[in-house]
Structure formats: structure tokens, C-alpha cells
Scaffold this active site. Structure first.
Site, PDB file in Angstrom:
ATOM      1  N   HIS A 228      -2.472  14.831   1.645  1.00  0.00           N
ATOM      2  CA  HIS A 228      -3.306  13.825   0.579  1.00  0.00           C
ATOM      3  C   HIS A 228      -2.277  13.452  -0.649  1.00  0.00           C
ATOM      4  CE1 HIS A 228      -6.446  11.674  -1.022  1.00  0.00           C
ATOM      5  NE2 HIS A 228      -5.766  12.195  -2.262  1.00  0.00           N
ATOM      6  N   TYR A 232      -0.687   9.769  -3.252  1.00  0.00           N
ATOM      7  CA  TYR A 232      -0.332   9.693  -4.516  1.00  0.00           C
ATOM      8  C   TYR A 232       1.088   9.545  -5.115  1.00  0.00           C
ATOM      9  CZ  TYR A 232      -5.395  10.184  -5.350  1.00  0.00           C
ATOM     10  OH  TYR A 232      -6.668  10.081  -4.914  1.00  0.00           O
ATOM     11  N   HIS A 379      -8.987   1.169   6.049  1.00  0.00           N
ATOM     12  CA  HIS A 379      -8.952   1.498   4.681  1.00  0.00           C
ATOM     13  C   HIS A 379      -7.283   1.796   4.331  1.00  0.00           C
ATOM     14  CE1 HIS A 379      -9.251   4.528   1.501  1.00  0.00           C
ATOM     15  NE2 HIS A 379      -8.254   5.175   2.222  1.00  0.00           N
ATOM     16  N   PHE A 380      -6.543   2.371   4.922  1.00  0.00           N
ATOM     17  CA  PHE A 380      -5.188   2.542   4.276  1.00  0.00           C
ATOM     18  C   PHE A 380      -4.342   1.446   4.318  1.00  0.00           C
ATOM     19  CE2 PHE A 380      -4.696   5.118   8.295  1.00  0.00           C
ATOM     20  CZ  PHE A 380      -3.531   4.234   8.853  1.00  0.00           C
ATOM     21  N   HIS A 381      -4.820   0.405   5.096  1.00  0.00           N
ATOM     22  CA  HIS A 381      -3.689  -0.789   5.002  1.00  0.00           C
ATOM     23  C   HIS A 381      -4.122  -1.454   3.707  1.00  0.00           C
ATOM     24  CE1 HIS A 381      -2.682  -0.201   9.090  1.00  0.00           C
ATOM     25  NE2 HIS A 381      -1.616  -0.971   8.842  1.00  0.00           N
ATOM     26  N   ARG A 442      -9.187   4.368  16.924  1.00  0.00           N
ATOM     27  CA  ARG A 442      -7.575   4.115  16.252  1.00  0.00           C
ATOM     28  C   ARG A 442      -6.628   4.642  17.508  1.00  0.00           C
ATOM     29  NH1 ARG A 442      -6.200   8.432  11.239  1.00  0.00           N
ATOM     30  NH2 ARG A 442      -4.217   7.280  11.674  1.00  0.00           N
ATOM     31  N   ARG A 443      -5.214   4.386  17.058  1.00  0.00           N
ATOM     32  CA  ARG A 443      -4.258   5.211  18.003  1.00  0.00           C
ATOM     33  C   ARG A 443      -4.669   5.200  19.518  1.00  0.00           C
ATOM     34  NH1 ARG A 443      -3.048  10.701  14.235  1.00  0.00           N
ATOM     35  NH2 ARG A 443      -1.558   9.753  12.891  1.00  0.00           N
TER      36      ARG A 443
HETATM   37  C1  HEM Z   1      -1.327   1.527  11.924  1.00  0.00           C
HETATM   38  C2  HEM Z   1      -0.781  -3.330  12.060  1.00  0.00           C
HETATM   39  C3  HEM Z   1       1.567  -2.843   7.603  1.00  0.00           C
HETATM   40  C4  HEM Z   1       0.930   1.947   7.656  1.00  0.00           C
HETATM   41  C5  HEM Z   1      -1.410   0.329  12.327  1.00  0.00           C
HETATM   42  C6  HEM Z   1      -2.258  -0.266  13.290  1.00  0.00           C
HETATM   43  C7  HEM Z   1      -1.981  -1.644  13.370  1.00  0.00           C
HETATM   44  C8  HEM Z   1      -1.206  -1.939  12.273  1.00  0.00           C
HETATM   45  C9  HEM Z   1      -2.651  -2.598  14.254  1.00  0.00           C
HETATM   46  C10 HEM Z   1      -3.339   0.267  13.990  1.00  0.00           C
HETATM   47  C11 HEM Z   1      -2.607   1.013  15.217  1.00  0.00           C
HETATM   48  C12 HEM Z   1      -3.677   1.958  16.233  1.00  0.00           C
HETATM   49  O1  HEM Z   1      -4.304   2.884  15.347  1.00  0.00           O
HETATM   50  O2  HEM Z   1      -3.566   1.952  17.500  1.00  0.00           O
HETATM   51  C13 HEM Z   1      -0.030  -3.401  10.775  1.00  0.00           C
HETATM   52  C14 HEM Z   1       0.526  -4.718  10.452  1.00  0.00           C
HETATM   53  C15 HEM Z   1       1.027  -4.762   9.279  1.00  0.00           C
HETATM   54  C16 HEM Z   1       1.225  -3.288   8.647  1.00  0.00           C
HETATM   55  C17 HEM Z   1       0.395  -6.259  11.459  1.00  0.00           C
HETATM   56  C18 HEM Z   1       2.205  -5.900   8.645  1.00  0.00           C
HETATM   57  C19 HEM Z   1       2.875  -6.603   8.878  1.00  0.00           C
HETATM   58  C20 HEM Z   1       1.777  -1.683   7.109  1.00  0.00           C
HETATM   59  C21 HEM Z   1       2.172  -1.330   6.009  1.00  0.00           C
HETATM   60  C22 HEM Z   1       1.833  -0.128   5.938  1.00  0.00           C
HETATM   61  C23 HEM Z   1       1.276   0.682   7.265  1.00  0.00           C
HETATM   62  C24 HEM Z   1       2.902  -2.134   4.883  1.00  0.00           C
HETATM   63  C25 HEM Z   1       2.181   1.258   4.853  1.00  0.00           C
HETATM   64  C26 HEM Z   1       3.005   1.031   3.855  1.00  0.00           C
HETATM   65  C27 HEM Z   1       0.413   2.073   8.667  1.00  0.00           C
HETATM   66  C28 HEM Z   1       0.032   3.589   9.304  1.00  0.00           C
HETATM   67  C29 HEM Z   1      -0.551   3.203  10.378  1.00  0.00           C
HETATM   68  C30 HEM Z   1      -0.752   2.068  10.635  1.00  0.00           C
HETATM   69  C31 HEM Z   1       0.424   4.838   8.289  1.00  0.00           C
HETATM   70  C32 HEM Z   1      -1.219   4.846  11.150  1.00  0.00           C
HETATM   71  C33 HEM Z   1      -0.162   5.209  12.118  1.00  0.00           C
HETATM   72  C34 HEM Z   1      -0.625   6.298  13.080  1.00  0.00           C
HETATM   73  O3  HEM Z   1      -1.940   6.090  13.442  1.00  0.00           O
HETATM   74  O4  HEM Z   1       0.168   7.149  13.370  1.00  0.00           O
HETATM   75  N1  HEM Z   1      -0.970  -0.818  11.617  1.00  0.00           N
HETATM   76  N2  HEM Z   1       0.371  -2.690   9.806  1.00  0.00           N
HETATM   77  N3  HEM Z   1       1.074  -0.566   7.876  1.00  0.00           N
HETATM   78  N4  HEM Z   1      -0.105   1.138   9.635  1.00  0.00           N
HETATM   79 FE1  HEM Z   1       0.286  -0.573   9.766  1.00  0.00          FE
HETATM   80 CU    CU Z   2      -6.776  12.271   1.471  1.00  0.00          CU
END
Ligand code: HEM
Ligand code: CU
Length: 557
Positions: A228, A232, A379-381, A442-443
Site C-alpha cells: 500500500h 503513495y 481502478h488503478f489505471h 482480472r489477470r
Molecule cells: C494491468 C492495459 C497503462 C499498470 C493491465 C490490464 C490491461 C492493461 C488490459 C489488465 C490485464 C489483466 O488483468 O488481465 C493498459 C494499457 C495501458 C496501460 C492499454 C496504456 C497504454 C498502464 C500504466 C500503468 C499500468 C501507465 C502504471 C503506471 C498496470 C498494472 C496492472 C495492469 C499494475 C496489473 C498487472 C497485474 O495484474 O499483475 N493494464 N495499461 N498500466 N496495468 Fe495497465
Molecule cells: Cu492499498
């Protein structure tokens, strides 16, 4: 004079940190688009479903850990040297922490990408949350260790610079930007100790075969102890920009220096004793301690609301300086065509939406509804993926002319870029939230929700999938625009830019003379933070380890 003229060596350090950050953003963003297209079934030609976790690990690690933290190091190095008006003590030391972080990044990234090549015997398909029972090659954990030690030394560097300044200025208040850096780093030292213990004492020896088993619940708990506060660590540099640079970009001044200090102290106190809110469904953690974590989480709303108030008040002041009038029509006087401003303002707007969905996550009972569904990435996007990421891009537009001495290139691309990101994220994130409520996990590369009955129906699953794919593609396009502008500015200038950006910041409307001195007592706040952590974690952790450090499970408290 521009920053690069006043501090040529520090400008180089800021530049390299930002370049690595934005390089990671480019690769990670490409992976994001691949995921969005793959899991929605729109285009599956990039990778096989078996490789999905490799790509997802690359995306999470490169964006949530590497991009954000290098960007933080760039922004904070700039902030400390600018606000104290002195260089970091030693360029060699700065290159040491930067080099350690870079080496760690390369090790972790190569190990992850090894998963895509069948003939290579190592991989790290453990996702960016990397706790047991998933196991990576030791090089991945070693890379993480080097990276984190690098961040610790970066903090030492900023503290050293501050102590030297303090020696020359014994009676002055800590300049606001440096205050923000120091409180953020204290929070980081306290919280990253948890992940360091997790990796050094458990995951790394386990992956090397030195110990046979670990306690998954213990490694999860140590991870979320850090997991968490790390959010921050992503947000504080964005707040730093919103509090100190955004008022200037809007044509005004920060509304209140004391409020800004209170906010950073509250984050230091409250960001760690909340980690159990990521473990609401974990067995073995007593409900009462989950409840305490929830209560602390709700208290965290306070600094967030204070920030919303202070930042909007400062922007409004700027708009009124520019002739804005009326209840809301002042909004029209803001420089919406200035990419640094538009990026920060849109990032802040999306953060407000992310704050609301975060409240749902934080509620112990409604969390069960959305747990591990696509709601969570939705949420976190909005938070790290936009509030932090788009603010760092905006900071890039503001900083690059100062740290390179070149004029911002391709300005028209830069002007539309924040809006492209905003539209892409609105589509992707909104549809992810809705899909999560519908129960889509997710995932996974193969979400089994291809509901034929809903095919083509607006409001149905296929419509959400289409929005996610379209949003993800628009986001990637926004990223390409950004990279063209930034790399163009970095490489394309002649270094003789005559219009130099003035990086100096105007004084706040209510200055530090109005903040109680106790706010600057960093030792006191660190001590209180540690007491709160002991209260939140002491009993559950001692129960977890009472049956042996490596024994799974936990006896009841
Ligand atoms: C997960 C798309 C930018 C952080 C994901 C997932 C998608 C996605 C579709 C979900 C995958 C799943 O759960 O099966 C994108 C696209 C982006 C983008 C299209 C822009 C081009 C970002 C940015 C960050 C970020 C800028 C953080 C600075 C994350 C994280 C996860 C995630 C932490 C979770 C990974 C996990 O489950 O281990 N993203 N994302 N994303 N994204 Fe992004
Ligand atoms: Cu938290």
C-alpha cells in the site's frame, strides 16, 4: 537562467532518470495494448495465451515499479536541488544509485522477458506482486534488491543535500519541495523494509534452493505491508507537481503551504498501517485487524480531500489572476492548450474518479463484490495509470526544456496528447469497472465471459470488451505521441534555445510562516508512524511467525 545552466550535472541526472522512466513507459505501454487486445479477443496475433502472464508481469513491473520510481527520482532530484538552490554533493554518488537501479531493472526485465523465449531457461512470470507461492529465477529477485537499494541511496543523497543546506541555514523552514521529498522518503524507508525482508530472507533463498519452503501468508503480508505505501510512492511525486508546479502553470500561487505540509505528514503516518486492506479475503488474518486497516484507510481520505481542496483553490486563484470570473466560468480562463497544465489537470480529474472506486475497494464488505475482478485494474489505471502516469508525462513537458535547454518539439502533438490519453482511459477504465461488476476476472488471458446471448448488445459483455480494446489502443497512441515529443526534444534540439523556461516557483498565498514549527519535526512524525505500524501489525505478525518462520499458515490469536 534555466535549470540546465545553473545545475548542469544535476540536470544530467534528472535527464537520465526521466529517459529511463519514459523508455520503460513505452515498452510497458506496448504490453498494455497487447493485453487489452488479447484478453478481449479482438487481436490475438502478438502472443499466445501461454505467454500472457509474462507480458502481464512485464507490464506491471515496468510501469508500476520501474517507470514510476525512476520518474520520482528525476522529479525529486530536480525539486531538492532547485528548492535548496544547491547541487547534489557528489555526481559520482548520484551515478552510483542511478546505476544500481538501472542494473537491477535490466536484470529483472531480462529475466521476465526470458519467459517469452522457450530455449532460455529462466523466467519470472510472477506478476508485479511477486509473492509466494509463485517463484521466479533468482536473478529477478536480485534485480529487485539492487533496484531498491538504489532508491535507498537516492534518498540518502537528498537527505545529505538537505543536511548540508541546514548547516548553512540553521533557522530557516525546510523549503516545501524538500519537505515533501523528505517525508516521502521516510515513508519509503519504513515500508520498503518489509519487501526487503520478504525478498532477502524468504524469496531469494527459496529460489536459490537454500530453503525448502516459505510461508505464503507471511510473504503476502510482508508484500502488502509495502504494497500500500508503494501506491503513495507513486502518488507523492504527482502531488508534489500538483502542489508546487501546477499553481504556476495556472498563472497563480499555491493556496496554502501549511496545508500541503499537513497532507504529507498524514501520508507518512497513515500509509503503512493499512496494508491488510489488500488481504480482506486472506484466511489467517484476524477480522479485527482487517477492520483496523479499513478504518485507517478511510482516514486516508482526509489528506486526499485536503489536496483536492488546496489544488483546486490554487488553480482557481490562477484562473482569476488571468481574468476568470463567475462560479465556474473561471475554468475557461485556464491554459487548456498548455500540455503541462492540461496533463496535470486531467490527471487530477481522473484521480477523483479513481478515489471513488477506491472507496469501494476499501470497504471490507463490498470489496468481496469486486475482489480480483477487472474492476481493480479499472481502478488503478485511474490512479497510478493516470493520476501518476499522466502527471509524470506533464512533468516531462515542463522539465525537458529546463533540463535539456531545448525548446519543446512537436508542440501541437503535445497539446493534444493529454486529451488522447484522457479519452482512451475513459473508455478502458470505465468498461473495466463495469466488467468487474459483471464478475469478469482480472489477470487472465481467457476470461470465460464470452456470453453469446449478449453478443452485440449495448451494455453487454461484448460491448465492454470492445471499449477496453479501443481504449487500450487509443492509450497506446497517446503514448507514442508523448514519446515522439519527449525524445524529439531530448535528441532534436541544438542546445541554443534562447527562450529559456523560468523554473522558479512563486511564493504561496499562505506561506510557511503560517505553518506550526512542529510540522517540520521529522523525527517526531517518524516515531508516531512506527508506533501506528506496531499497533496495526504487531500481533498478527507475531502470530504468523510463532509457529516457525517457514511454516505455512498461522495459529489463531
Ligand atoms: C494491468 C492495459 C497503462 C499498470 C493491465 C490490464 C490491461 C492493461 C488490459 C489488465 C490485464 C489483466 O488483468 O488481465 C493498459 C494499457 C495501458 C496501460 C492499454 C496504456 C497504454 C498502464 C500504466 C500503468 C499500468 C501507465 C502504471 C503506471 C498496470 C498494472 C496492472 C495492469 C499494475 C496489473 C498487472 C497485474 O495484474 O499483475 N493494464 N495499461 N498500466 N496495468 Fe495497465
Ligand atoms: Cu492499498
Amino acid at each position: 537562467m534555466a535549470y540546465v545552466d545553473d545545475f548542469p550535472t544535476d540536470a544530467r541526472i534528472v535527464r537520465w532518470n526521466m529517459i529511463v522512466a519514459f523508455g520503460a513507459l513505452g515498452i510497458g505501454g506496448l504490453f498494455g495494448m497487447i493485453q487489452a487486445l488479447h484478453r478481449t479477443g479482438v487481436f490475438r496475433g502478438f502472443v499466445s495465451s501461454a505467454d500472457y502472464y509474462t507480458v502481464l508481469t512485464g507490464h506491471g513491473v515496468l510501469l508500476a515499479l520501474i517507470f514510476t520510481i525512476f520518474a520520482l527520482c528525476g522529479v525529486f532530484t530536480w525539486g531538492v536541488t532547485r528548492s535548496l538552490d544547491r547541487s547534489l554533493p557528489s555526481a559520482r554518488f548520484a551515478m552510483t544509485w542511478f546505476g544500481l537501479m538501472l542494473l537491477g531493472t535490466v536484470m529483472a526485465a531480462v529475466t521476465i522477458l526470458g519467459g517469452l523465449v522457450p530455449s532460455i531457461p529462466f523466467n519470472a512470470d510472477v506478476l508485479y506482486t511477486f509473492y509466494a507461492p509463485m517463484k521466479a529465477h533468482p536473478a529477478f529477485y536480485l534485480g529487485l534488491v539492487l533496484f531498491i537499494v538504489g532508491t535507498w541511496l537516492a534518498g540518502v543523497d537528498w537527505f545529505r543535500t538537505y543536511w548540508r543546506w541546514r548547516g548553512d541555514n540553521p533557522d530557516e523552514r525546510i523549503p516545501l519541495q524538500t519537505f515533501m521529498v523528505l517525508t516521502t522518503m521516510l515513508m519509503w524507508y519504513i515500508s520498503s523494509a518489509g519487501v526487503a525482508v520478504e525478498v532477502l530472507f524468504f524469496l531469494l533463498p527459496w529460489s536459490l534452493g537454500l530453503i525448502e519452503q516459505v510461508d505464503p501468508l507471511l510473504t503476502r503480508t510482508l508484500f502488502w505491508y509495502f504494497g500500500h505505501p508503494v501506491v503513495y510512492f507513486w502518488l507523492m511525486p504527482a502531488y508534489f507537481i500538483w502542489y508546487t508546479v501546477l499553481p504556476k502553470l495556472s498563472g497563480g500561487r499555491l493556496f496554502s503551504d501549511p496545508l500541503a505540509r499537513v497532507v504529507f505528514v498524514l501520508f507518512l503516518l497513515l500509509s503503512t498501517p493499512v496494508g491488510f486492506h489488500h488481504q480482506y479475503v486472506d484466511p489467517g488474518i484476524p477480522e479485527g485487524f482487517k477492520f483496523i486497516a479499513m478504518t485507517n484507510t478511510m482516514f486516508l481520505l482526509l489528506p486526499s480531500f485536503l489536496t483536492a481542496f488546496t489544488v483546486v483553490a490554487s488553480i482557481e486563484h490562477g484562473a482569476r489572476q488571468r481574468g476568470g470570473e463567475g462560479r465556474l466560468s473561471w475554468l475557461r480562463k485556464l491554459p487548456w492548450d498548455e500540455p503541462a497544465f492540461a496533463g496535470c489537470a486531467l490527471a487530477g480529474l481522473m484521480f477523483a474518479a479513481g478515489g471513488f472506486s477506491g472507496m469501494i475497494n476499501a470497504g471490507m464488505n463490498i470489496n468481496y463484490l469486486i475482489h480480483n475482478t477487472l474492476w481493480v485494474p479499472g481502478h488503478f489505471h485511474l490512479t497510478v495509470g493516470t493520476a501518476s502516469a499522466l502527471t509524470f508525462m506533464a512533468a516531462g513537458y515542463w522539465l525537458f526544456p529546463q533540463i535539456t535547454g531545448n525548446r519543446l518539439r512537436f508542440r501541437s502533438l503535445a497539446t493534444v496528447q493529454p486529451y488522447v490519453w484522457f479519452v482512451g482511459m475513459t473508455l478502458m477504465s470505465n468498461a473495466m469497472h463495469r466488467a468487474g461488476i459483471a464478475g469478469i476476472p482480472r489477470r487472465t488471458a481467457e476470461p470465460q465471459y464470452d456470453s453469446v446471448t449478449f453478443q452485440g448488445v449495448v451494455g453487454g459483455v461484448s460491448e465492454m470488451r470492445l471499449q477496453i480494446a479501443l481504449g487500450g489502443t487509443i492509450l497506446f497512441l497517446g503514448l507514442v505521441l508523448f514519446l515522439i515529443v519527449i525524445f524529439g526534444t531530448w535528441l532534436g534540439g541544438d542546445g541554443n534555445e534562447s527562450i529559456r523556461v523560468n523554473g522558479r516557483l512563486p511564493a504561496p498565498l499562505s506561506g510557511p510562516e503560517h505553518s506550526p514549527k512542529i510540522l517540520d519535526n521529522l523525527k517526531l512524525w517518524t516515531a508516531v508512524a512506527i508506533v501506528l505500524i506496531v499497533l496495526a501489525y504487531g500481533l498478527p505478525l507475531s502470530a504468523l511467525i510463532s509457529d516457525g518462520l517457514f511454516a505455512p499458515g498461522s495459529p489463531p490469536i
